[in-house]
Scaffold this motif. Structure first.
Motif, short mmCIF file in Angstrom:
data_model
loop_
_atom_site.label_atom_id
_atom_site.label_comp_id
_atom_site.label_asym_id
_atom_site.label_seq_id
_atom_site.Cartn_x
_atom_site.Cartn_y
_atom_site.Cartn_z
N ARG A 51 84.14 83.22 62.83
CA ARG A 51 82.90 82.54 62.42
C ARG A 51 81.80 82.77 63.47
NH1 ARG A 51 85.52 76.55 63.48
NH2 ARG A 51 84.47 76.08 65.47
N LEU A 52 82.17 82.87 64.75
CA LEU A 52 81.18 83.14 65.79
C LEU A 52 80.56 84.52 65.58
CD1 LEU A 52 79.71 82.64 68.45
CD2 LEU A 52 81.74 83.45 69.65
N GLU A 53 81.38 85.52 65.29
CA GLU A 53 80.85 86.87 65.07
C GLU A 53 79.85 86.89 63.91
OE1 GLU A 53 79.93 90.77 65.35
OE2 GLU A 53 80.94 89.50 66.81
N HIS A 54 80.16 86.16 62.84
CA HIS A 54 79.24 86.09 61.70
C HIS A 54 77.92 85.42 62.10
CE1 HIS A 54 78.09 86.07 57.52
NE2 HIS A 54 77.94 84.75 57.51
N LYS A 55 78.00 84.36 62.89
CA LYS A 55 76.78 83.67 63.34
C LYS A 55 75.96 84.55 64.27
CE LYS A 55 79.10 79.24 62.95
NZ LYS A 55 79.87 78.22 63.68
N LEU A 56 76.61 85.32 65.11
CA LEU A 56 75.89 86.21 66.01
C LEU A 56 75.13 87.27 65.23
CD1 LEU A 56 78.47 86.68 68.92
CD2 LEU A 56 76.39 85.27 68.91
N LEU A 57 75.73 87.74 64.13
CA LEU A 57 75.04 88.73 63.30
C LEU A 57 73.80 88.11 62.65
CD1 LEU A 57 74.92 91.54 62.04
CD2 LEU A 57 76.46 90.72 60.24
N ILE A 58 73.94 86.89 62.13
CA ILE A 58 72.79 86.20 61.53
C ILE A 58 71.72 85.92 62.58
CG2 ILE A 58 72.03 84.15 60.28
CD1 ILE A 58 74.83 83.93 59.11
N THR A 59 72.14 85.48 63.76
CA THR A 59 71.19 85.21 64.84
C THR A 59 70.46 86.48 65.24
OG1 THR A 59 72.57 83.40 65.67
CG2 THR A 59 70.97 84.33 67.19
N THR A 60 71.18 87.59 65.29
CA THR A 60 70.55 88.88 65.62
C THR A 60 69.50 89.25 64.60
OG1 THR A 60 72.57 89.65 66.72
CG2 THR A 60 71.00 91.32 66.03
N ALA A 61 69.81 89.05 63.31
CA ALA A 61 68.83 89.32 62.26
C ALA A 61 67.59 88.45 62.44
CB ALA A 61 69.46 89.09 60.88
N THR A 62 67.79 87.18 62.80
CA THR A 62 66.66 86.28 63.03
C THR A 62 65.79 86.77 64.17
OG1 THR A 62 67.99 84.41 62.25
CG2 THR A 62 66.04 83.89 63.53
N GLU A 63 66.41 87.20 65.25
CA GLU A 63 65.66 87.69 66.41
C GLU A 63 64.85 88.94 66.07
OE1 GLU A 63 68.83 88.24 69.13
OE2 GLU A 63 68.96 86.12 69.70
N LEU A 64 65.44 89.84 65.29
CA LEU A 64 64.73 91.05 64.90
C LEU A 64 63.55 90.73 63.99
CD1 LEU A 64 67.73 93.49 64.26
CD2 LEU A 64 66.27 93.34 66.28
N LEU A 65 63.75 89.76 63.12
CA LEU A 65 62.65 89.37 62.22
C LEU A 65 61.49 88.76 62.98
CD1 LEU A 65 64.79 87.97 59.29
CD2 LEU A 65 63.21 89.89 59.13
N VAL A 66 61.79 88.04 64.06
CA VAL A 66 60.73 87.49 64.91
C VAL A 66 59.91 88.63 65.52
CG1 VAL A 66 60.25 86.22 67.04
CG2 VAL A 66 61.89 85.33 65.39
N LEU A 67 60.59 89.66 66.01
CA LEU A 67 59.89 90.81 66.57
C LEU A 67 59.01 91.47 65.51
CD1 LEU A 67 62.79 92.43 68.65
CD2 LEU A 67 60.86 91.07 69.51
N TYR A 68 59.53 91.57 64.30
CA TYR A 68 58.77 92.19 63.21
C TYR A 68 57.55 91.34 62.86
CZ TYR A 68 58.00 94.61 58.76
OH TYR A 68 57.47 95.33 57.73
N MET A 69 57.73 90.02 62.81
CA MET A 69 56.60 89.14 62.51
C MET A 69 55.52 89.25 63.59
SD MET A 69 58.22 85.69 60.78
CE MET A 69 59.47 85.40 62.02
N ASN A 70 55.95 89.36 64.83
CA ASN A 70 54.98 89.53 65.91
C ASN A 70 54.19 90.83 65.75
OD1 ASN A 70 55.82 87.13 67.06
ND2 ASN A 70 57.22 88.12 68.51
#
Length: 509
Positions: free
Chosen positions: A474-493
């Protein structure tokens, strides 16, 4: 309500750990082609019918994932690491047609595994039930009545409480899997059905042979078969031969495998062979399947891989998600609605943080031409690519165009030279916000956060194996989702900067 999930491709038993065409008598091609696949739990290797330890190129050793094979000395490419005779293999054909094409000595009482097996039970094992179920029945019988060779092998296998395939998770344990809890429930219910109707010593149709006194016996047998059996194609049948192969089944998994296994049926030998030069004390690995994601690996083998390059996140279609979150009411004009896909050329630049030297250049990348991109050196970087490739508009072929894949993602994407206006940037910004909202909604739906799971793993010595594996998965799955969130923040910026540049340009004009 969760609006984001990880794809879970279903598979038949025959798809789980496969080798190429079976070489049948009088039907042997000059060359056979192989793929491989699988296993999950590794324990002590059997020594019966084996060479003296000093002569073996490989030995067993404890590893983080369990028992595995390690080289005892330097090994050259194409060296045979292990051999197994067909009369040491527990094998069942997937279909009646496959049975007719295979030498019956491999599948009948002439095989030591079946020696002494009651006639009616042998008929069941060679019958039409699912191959995994028939192998499990044979294994349960061998546990009580097998030869010393099979008794030694079975004694080397893990006990049911140490098994971590999804079917092993009891109802009270399933919630700990979080995103895989529903699938674990289905797998467990199916195993319970097999127990009640087939294997149970009191209610099953095979009860006469007292195969399984309790549910845990059935769970043990099915988990052994699912996680350790090899399958081999039978020529001319579109069917497979499923086998439990002592010793050889200790090879661990790697997407960058250094060994492969083959079956020479006419010679009656299975071989594990090095596919590259190996150093002394190097772990020996095979590829359980090049496209298996963590949901599949947990289901069949009971483990997950950090930074698995096959993991993907599934996002809802934009219009459905927008309606759910009420972020963009239908009354908005078309120009105010989010875009349908992200722009990969801008996404890639944003993910690289606009640095002079891309972080991708420092790593060893592979691409199989079919959407699987991985970094062998860095789980975090592979996780970033999996997150990118999950997002709408960011398909692998856009990041890696053409047959000659370089060391870094290409910047020549479709539309990469198109200049965005302020309105297009705004639509992209809305889409990224919607995707980020999906990620946050799913993370908020889980009972624990990634940081909590990481803290729990620091105390894993006090937990059961299944609980530890549930936390890791479950941690690995959350890390993947968190990574997607971080990349989307960069894209929004990046989109915000484009908007600001457009506004400043308009002011100057």
């Amino acid at each position: 309500m969760c609006t984001l999930s990880c794809h879970d491709p279903t598979c038949t038993f025959a798809e789980r750990r496969t080798c190429g065409p079976l070489v049948a008598e009088n039907d042997r091609p000059k060359k056979s082609r192989h793929t491989k696949s699988r296993r999950a739990s590794r324990h002590t290797v059997c020594s019966t019918h084996a060479h003296a330890p000093a002569e073996r190129p490989v030995r067993t050793e404890d590893m983080p994932a369990g028992k595995g094979l390690v080289t005892s000395r330097k090994v050259e490419i194409r060296t045979c690491l292990l051999e197994a005779k067909l009369n040491e293999v527990l094998a069942v054909p997937e279909s009646v047609l496959a049975h007719k094409r295979v030498n019956k000595a491999t599948l009948t009482a002439a095989n030591a595994a079946y020696r002494g097996m009651p006639k009616h039970l042998l008929q069941f094992v060679q019958g039409s039930q699912h191959a995994a179920v028939r192998l499990a029945a044979a294994l349960l019988w061998l546990r009580r009545h097998g030869t010393p060779f099979w008794q030694e092998y079975i004694a080397s296998l893990p006990q049911e409480p140490d098994m971590t395939c999804l079917l092993n998770y009891m109802p009270e344990e399933q919630p700990e899997l979080q995103w895989l809890a529903a699938q674990a429930e289905m797998e467990h219910l199916q195993a319970r059905h097999f127990h009640d109707t087939l294997f149970s010593s009191t209610s099953g149709c095979l009860s006469h042979w007292k195969l399984a006194d309790q549910l845990q016996d059935t769970l043990w047998a099915l988990s052994v078969v699912y996680s350790r059996a090899l399958t081999h194609e039978v020529p001319g049948t579109h069917s497979t031969l499923s086998m439990l192969v002592p010793r050889l089944d200790l090879a661990n998994h790697s997407f960058d495998a250094n060994a492969d296994w083959t079956l020479d049926f006419s010679g009656g030998i299975l071989k594990l062979t090095a596919t590259q030069d190996l150093a002394q004390n190097e772990p020996v690995s095979i590829d359980y399947g090049p496209s298996l994601d963590n949901a599949h690996l947990m289901r069949v083998f009971g483990f997950a891989i950090p930074g698995n390059p096959n993991d993907r996140l599934a996002f809802l279609e934009q219009q459905s998600k927008a309606a759910i979150n009420n972020l963009h009411p239908p009354s908005m004009s078309q120009h105010q609605q989010p875009a349908h896909s992200l722009l990969p050329h801008i996404f890639c630049k944003a993910a690289a943080l606009d640095s002079d030297v891309s972080p991708y250049e420092q790593k060893s990348w592979t691409h199989d031409g079919q959407g699987i991109v991985s970094c062998h050196e860095d789980a975090n970087l592979s996780r970033r690519f999996s997150a990118m490739l999950s997002l709408p508009g960011c398909a692998a072929e856009q990041f890696w165009p053409g047959p000659d894949y370089g060391q870094v993602p290409s910047q020549n994407f479709p539309g990469s030279h198109t200049r965005l206006d302020s309105q297009q940037a705004y639509q992209q910004l809305l889409l990224a916000q919607d995707l980020q909202a999906q990620c946050q909604a799913v993370l908020s739906s889980y009972a624990t956060s990634a940081s909590t799971d990481q803290e729990l793993l620091r105390r894993q010595h006090s937990f059961t194996p299944r609980y530890v594996q549930a936390i890791k998965t479950r941690l690995e799955h959350k890390l993947l989702i968190t990574t997607a969130t971080e990349l989307l923040v960069l894209y929004m910026n990046a989109m915000a900067r484009i908007q600001n540049e457009q506004k400043e340009g308009n002011c100057l004009s």
